[in-house]
Design a protein around this motif. Structure first.
Motif, PDB file in Angstrom:
ATOM      1  N   THR A   4       0.874 -10.885 -34.369  1.00 45.61           N
ATOM      2  CA  THR A   4       1.709 -12.156 -34.486  1.00 45.61           C
ATOM      3  C   THR A   4       1.848 -12.700 -33.031  1.00 45.61           C
ATOM      4  OG1 THR A   4       3.872 -10.876 -34.458  1.00 45.61           O
ATOM      5  CG2 THR A   4       2.678 -11.309 -36.669  1.00 45.61           C
ATOM      6  N   PHE A   5       2.527 -13.960 -33.067  1.00 44.96           N
ATOM      7  CA  PHE A   5       2.842 -14.430 -31.720  1.00 44.96           C
ATOM      8  C   PHE A   5       3.915 -13.397 -31.090  1.00 44.96           C
ATOM      9  CE2 PHE A   5       6.073 -16.714 -29.277  1.00 44.96           C
ATOM     10  CZ  PHE A   5       5.571 -17.280 -28.382  1.00 44.96           C
ATOM     11  N   PHE A   6       4.898 -12.753 -31.723  1.00 41.94           N
ATOM     12  CA  PHE A   6       5.801 -11.976 -31.304  1.00 41.94           C
ATOM     13  C   PHE A   6       5.087 -10.674 -30.742  1.00 41.94           C
ATOM     14  CE2 PHE A   6       8.965  -8.310 -32.393  1.00 41.94           C
ATOM     15  CZ  PHE A   6       9.741  -8.619 -31.206  1.00 41.94           C
ATOM     16  N   THR A   7       4.067 -10.255 -31.337  1.00 42.83           N
ATOM     17  CA  THR A   7       3.290  -8.846 -30.803  1.00 42.83           C
ATOM     18  C   THR A   7       2.678  -9.357 -29.702  1.00 42.83           C
ATOM     19  OG1 THR A   7       2.967  -8.167 -33.347  1.00 42.83           O
ATOM     20  CG2 THR A   7       1.723  -7.315 -31.636  1.00 42.83           C
ATOM     21  N   ILE A   8       1.857 -10.338 -29.559  1.00 43.16           N
ATOM     22  CA  ILE A   8       1.184 -10.960 -28.402  1.00 43.16           C
ATOM     23  C   ILE A   8       2.077 -10.824 -27.370  1.00 43.16           C
ATOM     24  CG2 ILE A   8      -0.259 -12.758 -27.342  1.00 43.16           C
ATOM     25  CD1 ILE A   8      -1.289 -13.385 -30.289  1.00 43.16           C
ATOM     26  N   LEU A   9       3.330 -11.235 -27.592  1.00 35.51           N
ATOM     27  CA  LEU A   9       4.304 -11.511 -26.361  1.00 35.51           C
ATOM     28  C   LEU A   9       4.578 -10.233 -25.929  1.00 35.51           C
ATOM     29  CD1 LEU A   9       6.056 -13.819 -25.166  1.00 35.51           C
ATOM     30  CD2 LEU A   9       7.811 -13.296 -26.576  1.00 35.51           C
ATOM     31  N   LEU A  50       5.989  -0.797 -26.262  1.00 37.40           N
ATOM     32  CA  LEU A  50       4.612  -0.253 -26.749  1.00 37.40           C
ATOM     33  C   LEU A  50       4.925   0.210 -28.156  1.00 37.40           C
ATOM     34  CD1 LEU A  50       1.551   0.473 -26.401  1.00 37.40           C
ATOM     35  CD2 LEU A  50       2.406   2.616 -25.151  1.00 37.40           C
ATOM     36  N   GLY A  51       6.037   0.803 -28.323  1.00 40.70           N
ATOM     37  CA  GLY A  51       6.487   1.717 -29.470  1.00 40.70           C
ATOM     38  C   GLY A  51       6.487   0.617 -30.463  1.00 40.70           C
ATOM     39  N   ARG A  52       7.230  -0.468 -30.270  1.00 42.12           N
ATOM     40  CA  ARG A  52       7.071  -1.602 -31.303  1.00 42.12           C
ATOM     41  C   ARG A  52       5.959  -2.377 -31.461  1.00 42.12           C
ATOM     42  NH1 ARG A  52      11.405  -5.120 -33.363  1.00 42.12           N
ATOM     43  NH2 ARG A  52      10.004  -6.385 -34.766  1.00 42.12           N
ATOM     44  N   VAL A  53       4.819  -2.262 -30.412  1.00 44.56           N
ATOM     45  CA  VAL A  53       3.706  -2.782 -30.954  1.00 44.56           C
ATOM     46  C   VAL A  53       3.062  -2.169 -31.769  1.00 44.56           C
ATOM     47  CG1 VAL A  53       1.412  -3.412 -29.798  1.00 44.56           C
ATOM     48  CG2 VAL A  53       3.318  -4.408 -28.988  1.00 44.56           C
ATOM     49  N   LEU A  54       2.889  -0.867 -31.552  1.00 43.81           N
ATOM     50  CA  LEU A  54       2.199   0.357 -32.399  1.00 43.81           C
ATOM     51  C   LEU A  54       2.775   0.373 -33.770  1.00 43.81           C
ATOM     52  CD1 LEU A  54       1.823   3.495 -30.108  1.00 43.81           C
ATOM     53  CD2 LEU A  54       0.454   1.884 -30.751  1.00 43.81           C
ATOM     54  N   THR A  57       1.662  -3.312 -35.484  1.00 41.38           N
ATOM     55  CA  THR A  57       0.246  -3.463 -35.640  1.00 41.38           C
ATOM     56  C   THR A  57      -0.403  -2.472 -36.827  1.00 41.38           C
ATOM     57  OG1 THR A  57      -0.086  -2.011 -33.663  1.00 41.38           O
ATOM     58  CG2 THR A  57      -0.295  -4.625 -33.463  1.00 41.38           C
ATOM     59  N   ASN A  58       0.723  -1.562 -37.128  1.00 41.90           N
ATOM     60  CA  ASN A  58       0.339  -0.627 -38.206  1.00 41.90           C
ATOM     61  C   ASN A  58      -0.534   0.578 -37.368  1.00 41.90           C
ATOM     62  OD1 ASN A  58       1.914  -1.433 -40.522  1.00 41.90           O
ATOM     63  ND2 ASN A  58       0.462  -2.885 -41.023  1.00 41.90           N
ATOM     64  N   LEU A  59      -0.650   0.468 -36.278  1.00 45.75           N
ATOM     65  CA  LEU A  59      -1.448   1.506 -35.455  1.00 45.75           C
ATOM     66  C   LEU A  59      -1.044   3.020 -35.806  1.00 45.75           C
ATOM     67  CD1 LEU A  59      -2.647  -0.217 -32.311  1.00 45.75           C
ATOM     68  CD2 LEU A  59      -4.107   0.440 -34.206  1.00 45.75           C
ATOM     69  N   ILE A  60       0.375   2.933 -36.071  1.00 41.57           N
ATOM     70  CA  ILE A  60       1.058   3.905 -36.194  1.00 41.57           C
ATOM     71  C   ILE A  60       2.373   3.753 -37.045  1.00 41.57           C
ATOM     72  CG2 ILE A  60       2.672   3.773 -34.065  1.00 41.57           C
ATOM     73  CD1 ILE A  60       2.669   6.954 -34.064  1.00 41.57           C
ATOM     74  N   LYS A  61       2.723   4.467 -38.175  1.00 36.83           N
ATOM     75  CA  LYS A  61       3.548   3.730 -39.111  1.00 36.83           C
ATOM     76  C   LYS A  61       4.971   4.093 -38.762  1.00 36.83           C
ATOM     77  CE  LYS A  61       0.444   2.833 -43.011  1.00 36.83           C
ATOM     78  NZ  LYS A  61       0.629   1.647 -42.948  1.00 36.83           N
ATOM     79  N   LYS A  62       5.015   5.383 -38.107  1.00 33.53           N
ATOM     80  CA  LYS A  62       6.365   5.736 -37.683  1.00 33.53           C
ATOM     81  C   LYS A  62       6.228   6.662 -36.243  1.00 33.53           C
ATOM     82  CE  LYS A  62      10.183   8.618 -39.371  1.00 33.53           C
ATOM     83  NZ  LYS A  62      10.649   9.430 -40.296  1.00 33.53           N
ATOM     84  N   LEU A  63       6.994   6.513 -35.619  1.00 32.55           N
ATOM     85  CA  LEU A  63       6.877   6.852 -34.259  1.00 32.55           C
ATOM     86  C   LEU A  63       7.337   8.467 -34.473  1.00 32.55           C
ATOM     87  CD1 LEU A  63       8.663   4.390 -31.914  1.00 32.55           C
ATOM     88  CD2 LEU A  63       6.242   4.964 -32.052  1.00 32.55           C
TER      89      LEU A  63
END
Length: 369
Positions: A4-9, A50-54, A57-63
């Motif tokens: 999303t725009f937020f993720t790109i930012l 980075l944690g928020r981006v992960l 983007t569903n690269l990681i569901k839970k830290l």
């Protein structure tokens, strides 16, 4: 994978922050240790974003819960920035023992998270899991108020530095970018505080929905603000520190008067105030007197701080220059620079404070005479 725009930012903030950390580490300067604290602070912002981006983007569901690193970082922002301010704008000598004391809150938090590493059947982990909401309330609340506490400490540090600058420098020394950092952190903490209160009270409003988003935007913006100042004013990261105050030496009345006359003669004959970045140290060296004694004489005999003392001579020099016929074609700002000022704002403020009128009004009156 969704961007999303937020993720790109956030990704842009991560890239900018990472580059800035590398540049800070390469700065070779007497404030290298201060810049190390700043680089750690920016690195923590990068890790948080980075944690928020992960997650987004569903690269990681839970830290992962290994020592709750993501949550532990929020207990480190305050102490790291506090030591950055302390090291940058004072003659503070870093002490590991003092630093460790400031790490106590994060250590307590990490210890409190140990039960989550136990087996799922462990009674202590079961209790911890059943009271997840209460734990989050305590964790986030502690982090919010801890960071507010450090914000207040940093504001006080900057205020002391501004006051010290007036007694040691004849030019504006307080860095604007430090004030900008505190303002942005203040905005971030305000949004965080009210969002937290809304969450625990169950009262949902627009702030509940967008408050946390404001925090993330502020993080990104902070990395760009720091990079902006580093680009246009790199000397801000190499700024001279305040002069360490020595124990005040009292002089006899006669000694004070002698030094007062000596200072007056120096200012009138040598005109050191014409140097825009004149310091108290330099003035003391000109009359071969210890810096604390010169400061004492200026404060006690002239009833002024060093900044006001020097600027009054600059005002008189400006008036002298403005009255000369050959200077009629020069601009007001040009004459101010000739008199030793290096800031339009400082000149205008000082002039109005001294004469009760603006420089423009003064020059206009002179032309009518």
């Amino acid at each position: 994978m969704k961007f999303t725009f937020f993720t790109i930012l956030l990704i842009l903030g991560i890239l900018q922050g990472s580059i800035f950390v590398i540049l800070l580490y390469r700065i070779k300067d007497r404030n290298k240790q201060a810049n190390k604290f700043l680089s750690v602070f920016i690195f923590m912002l990068v890790i948080t974003m980075l944690g928020r981006v992960l997650i987004d983007t569903n690269l990681i569901k839970k830290l992962p819960n290994f020592l709750a690193l993501p949550d532990a970082i929020i207990f480190l922002y305050g102490p790291i920035l506090y030591f950055y301010f302390k090291k940058l704008i004072s003659t503070y000598v870093f002490r590991k023992k003092e630093f460790i004391i400031h790490l106590i809150p994060v250590c307590i938090f990490l210890l409190s998270e140990i039960p989550l590493l136990l087996e799922e059947s462990n009674p202590l982990r079961i209790v911890w899991t059943e009271h997840t909401r209460l734990r989050y309330i305590l964790i986030e609340g502690s982090a919010v108020f801890l960071n507010i506490f450090y914000l207040v400490l940093n504001i006080r540090q900057l205020q002391r530095y501004k006051k010290s600058s007036q007694n040691n420098f004849s030019f504006k020394q307080s860095p604007t970018y430090l004030s900008v950092i505190l303002i942005l952190i203040g905005i971030c903490l305000t949004a965080w505080f009210f969002s937290y209160i809304s969450w625990i009270s169950g009262y949902y409003n627009p702030l509940s929905m967008y408050g946390y988003i404001v925090i993330w935007f502020t993080m990104v913006f902070l990395t760009y603000v720091l990079a902006f100042f580093a680009m246009i004013q790199p000397k801000l990261f190499k700024m001279p520190v305040e002069i360490k105050k020595e124990k005040q030496t009292l002089l006899s009345s006669d000694e004070s008067m002698v030094l007062k006359e000596k200072l007056t003669t120096l200012m009138l004959d040598k005109k050191p105030y014409l140097k825009p970045r004149l310091t108290l140290q330099e003035l003391a060296e000109m009359i071969d007197v210890r810096i604390n004694i010169v400061s004492y004489v200026i404060n006690e005999e002239f009833k002024k701080n060093f900044n006001d003392f020097v600027n009054e001579y600059r005002i008189q020099e400006f008036i002298h220059l403005a009255k000369k016929e050959e200077n009629k074609k020069l601009t007001i700002l040009g004459l101010a620079y000739e008199a030793g000022f290096n800031s339009k704002t400082t000149f205008n403020t000082t002039f109005k404070k001294k004469l009760g009128k603006t420089p423009f009004q003064f020059v206009k009156e002179q032309k009518k005479q």
